[in-house]
Design an enzyme around this catalytic site. Structure first.
Site, PDB file in Angstrom:
ATOM      1  CG  ASN A  12       7.023  -4.306   3.714  1.00 35.92           C
ATOM      2  OD1 ASN A  12       6.093  -3.559   3.430  1.00 35.92           O
ATOM      3  ND2 ASN A  12       7.699  -4.988   2.808  1.00 35.92           N
ATOM      4  CG  HIS A  15       0.566  -5.221   2.547  1.00 34.47           C
ATOM      5  ND1 HIS A  15       0.244  -5.197   1.212  1.00 34.47           N
ATOM      6  CD2 HIS A  15       1.567  -6.119   2.680  1.00 34.47           C
ATOM      7  CE1 HIS A  15       1.004  -6.075   0.561  1.00 34.47           C
ATOM      8  NE2 HIS A  15       1.815  -6.643   1.435  1.00 34.47           N
ATOM      9  CG  HIS A  48       8.366  -4.029  -3.263  1.00 34.21           C
ATOM     10  ND1 HIS A  48       8.032  -5.369  -3.392  1.00 34.21           N
ATOM     11  CD2 HIS A  48       8.888  -3.671  -4.464  1.00 34.21           C
ATOM     12  CE1 HIS A  48       8.336  -5.780  -4.607  1.00 34.21           C
ATOM     13  NE2 HIS A  48       8.846  -4.770  -5.290  1.00 34.21           N
ATOM     14  NE  ARG A  50       4.472  -5.980  -5.194  1.00 42.01           N
ATOM     15  CZ  ARG A  50       4.915  -7.102  -5.744  1.00 42.01           C
ATOM     16  NH1 ARG A  50       5.088  -7.182  -7.047  1.00 42.01           N
ATOM     17  NH2 ARG A  50       5.162  -8.156  -4.999  1.00 42.01           N
ATOM     18  NE  ARG A  54       0.864  -5.423  -6.909  1.00 39.54           N
ATOM     19  CZ  ARG A  54       1.068  -6.730  -7.083  1.00 39.54           C
ATOM     20  NH1 ARG A  54       0.919  -7.566  -6.077  1.00 39.54           N
ATOM     21  NH2 ARG A  54       1.405  -7.204  -8.258  1.00 39.54           N
ATOM     22  CB  THR A 106       8.054 -10.992  -3.605  1.00 40.06           C
ATOM     23  OG1 THR A 106       7.724  -9.605  -3.622  1.00 40.06           O
ATOM     24  CG2 THR A 106       9.369 -11.207  -4.312  1.00 40.06           C
ATOM     25  CD  GLU A 156      14.468  -9.347   3.137  1.00 40.36           C
ATOM     26  OE1 GLU A 156      14.906  -8.186   3.051  1.00 40.36           O
ATOM     27  OE2 GLU A 156      13.261  -9.633   3.230  1.00 40.36           O
ATOM     28  CG  HIS A 196       7.676 -13.052   1.402  1.00 39.42           C
ATOM     29  ND1 HIS A 196       7.481 -11.857   0.730  1.00 39.42           N
ATOM     30  CD2 HIS A 196       6.647 -13.830   1.054  1.00 39.42           C
ATOM     31  CE1 HIS A 196       6.395 -11.942  -0.006  1.00 39.42           C
ATOM     32  NE2 HIS A 196       5.866 -13.138   0.178  1.00 39.42           N
TER      33      HIS A 196
HETATM   34  C1  LIG Z   1       9.881  -8.267  -1.484  1.00 40.60           C
HETATM   35  C2  LIG Z   1       8.928  -8.548  -0.401  1.00 40.60           C
HETATM   36  O1  LIG Z   1       8.892  -9.622   0.112  1.00 40.60           O
HETATM   37  C3  LIG Z   1       8.013  -7.484   0.080  1.00 40.60           C
HETATM   38  O2  LIG Z   1       8.066  -6.360  -0.718  1.00 40.60           O
HETATM   39  C4  LIG Z   1       6.645  -7.961   0.139  1.00 40.60           C
HETATM   40  O3  LIG Z   1       6.518  -8.727  -0.994  1.00 40.60           O
HETATM   41  C5  LIG Z   1       5.634  -6.815   0.151  1.00 40.60           C
HETATM   42  O4  LIG Z   1       4.387  -7.216  -0.168  1.00 40.60           O
HETATM   43  P1  LIG Z   1       3.838  -7.530  -1.661  1.00 40.60           P
HETATM   44  O5  LIG Z   1       4.655  -8.668  -2.202  1.00 40.60           O
HETATM   45  O6  LIG Z   1       2.431  -7.935  -1.427  1.00 40.60           O
HETATM   46  O7  LIG Z   1       4.006  -6.314  -2.514  1.00 40.60           O
HETATM   47  N1  LIG Z   2      11.076  -8.600   2.260  1.00 43.43           N
HETATM   48  C1  LIG Z   2       9.992  -9.116   3.018  1.00 43.43           C
HETATM   49  C2  LIG Z   2       9.190  -8.035   3.579  1.00 43.43           C
HETATM   50  O1  LIG Z   2       9.569  -6.881   3.507  1.00 43.43           O
HETATM   51  C3  LIG Z   2       7.921  -8.305   4.297  1.00 43.43           C
HETATM   52  O2  LIG Z   2       7.142  -9.287   3.691  1.00 43.43           O
HETATM   53  P1  LIG Z   2       5.700  -9.645   4.326  1.00 43.43           P
HETATM   54  O3  LIG Z   2       5.874  -9.763   5.827  1.00 43.43           O
HETATM   55  O4  LIG Z   2       4.791  -8.500   3.984  1.00 43.43           O
HETATM   56  O5  LIG Z   2       5.334 -10.943   3.689  1.00 43.43           O
END
Ligand SMILES: CC(=O)[C@@H](O)[C@H](O)COP(=O)(O)O
Ligand SMILES: NCC(=O)COP(=O)(O)O
Length: 248
Positions: A12, A15, A48, A50, A54, A106, A156, A196
């Site tokens: 992911n 960030h 993601h 959003r 953000r 999330t 998931e 997550h």
């Molecule tokens: C749905 C999820 O778990 C990810 O998208 C994660 O949440 C990304 O980080 P943020 O929740 O901080 O947007």
């Molecule tokens: N769906 C969870 C994800 O994509 C990554 O979450 P995180 O490791 O940024 O908390």
């Protein structure tokens, strides 16, 4: 290693975009991070988009669709705006997630059981354009059964409560919920992913659960990349989860 031990890493990159958006610059570019992640062994790239934009922007998703060698896992809230955007982009995977504007991250899973007709309609719409749809849910039997009923091929499991556990007893209890959730999902014929809040120090027990298809990990990778570089951060995580899965 048998197929049951095989585990995939979805990286992911949200960030990386968070850092860019903090100053409104062109860098760091999440697209570059995605390509580096793929070179280091990522099996897929998760973003993601959003509602409040953000971090990830439409531009990122459009470019990723063009350049990824692996596949995109597009996380989105269940809104008309996002459904229309997904229909334009046609990602390989779409993960439907709950979203509230004010949340830090999330905070829980999608309440599929509480809104089956709405989720079923979204799953159908996305499946029609060839997306494999997964539902980001808490590891609860009633949510897993509802996911099956609405026609999603994948789920998931939200691992946030496990990641946030403050005692070993609590962590063990949350890990057991995830393990039961995986077994329940598999028994219903679903593909089971998880993610997550997973990081280098808590990921191995989750990766060792037999039958998990993919772990989606972001925040910890981006944080570690500050010190070792993005490719090395992905490589270390991939090695960690593959080793844990093969031991499990
Ligand atoms: C749905 C999820 O778990 C990810 O998208 C994660 O949440 C990304 O980080 P943020 O929740 O901080 O947007
Ligand atoms: N769906 C969870 C994800 O994509 C990554 O979450 P995180 O490791 O940024 O908390």
């Amino acid at each position: 290693m048998t197929d049951a031990n095989r585990i995939l890493l979805g990286v992911n990159i949200d960030h990386v975009a968070t850092l860019r958006q903090a100053r409104g610059t062109r860098y760091p570019d999440p697209v570059k991070a995605a390509l580096d992640a793929e070179e280091a062994g990522a099996d897929g790239i998760t973003v993601h988009l959003r509602e409040d934009r953000r971090h990830i922007q439409e531009r990122d998703v459009r470019l990723l669709k063009e350049v990824l060698q692996t596949r995109m896992n597009f996380e989105m809230g269940v809104t008309e705006e996002m459904l229309a955007f997904a229909e334009e982009i046609r990602p390989a995977h779409v993960c439907l997630v709950p979203e509230t504007r004010q949340e830090l991250t999330t905070e829980g899973g999608l309440d599929v059981a509480g809104q089956e007709p709405r989720i079923a309609a979204a799953v159908q719409r996305l499946s029609q354009i060839g997306c494999e749809v997964s539902l980001f849910i808490d590891p609860e039997e009633r949510q897993i059964e509802a996911s099956k009923r609405v026609g999603a091929p994948a789920i998931e499991l939200h691992t946030g409560r496990y990641a946030d556990a403050t005692t070993p007893v609590e962590a063990a209890k949350e890990l057991a919920r995830i393990r039961d959730g995986v077994a329940c999902g598999l028994a219903h014929g679903l593909i089971v992913n998880a993610g997550h809040g997973l990081h280098y120090h808590n990921v191995e027990p989750v990766a060792a659960i037999a039958g998990i298809n993919e772990l989606n990990i972001g925040h910890a990778l981006v944080a570690h990349a500050l010190f070792v570089g993005f490719k090395q951060a992905v490589l270390e995580m991939k090695q960690l989860i593959v080793a844990a899965a093969s031991r499990g």
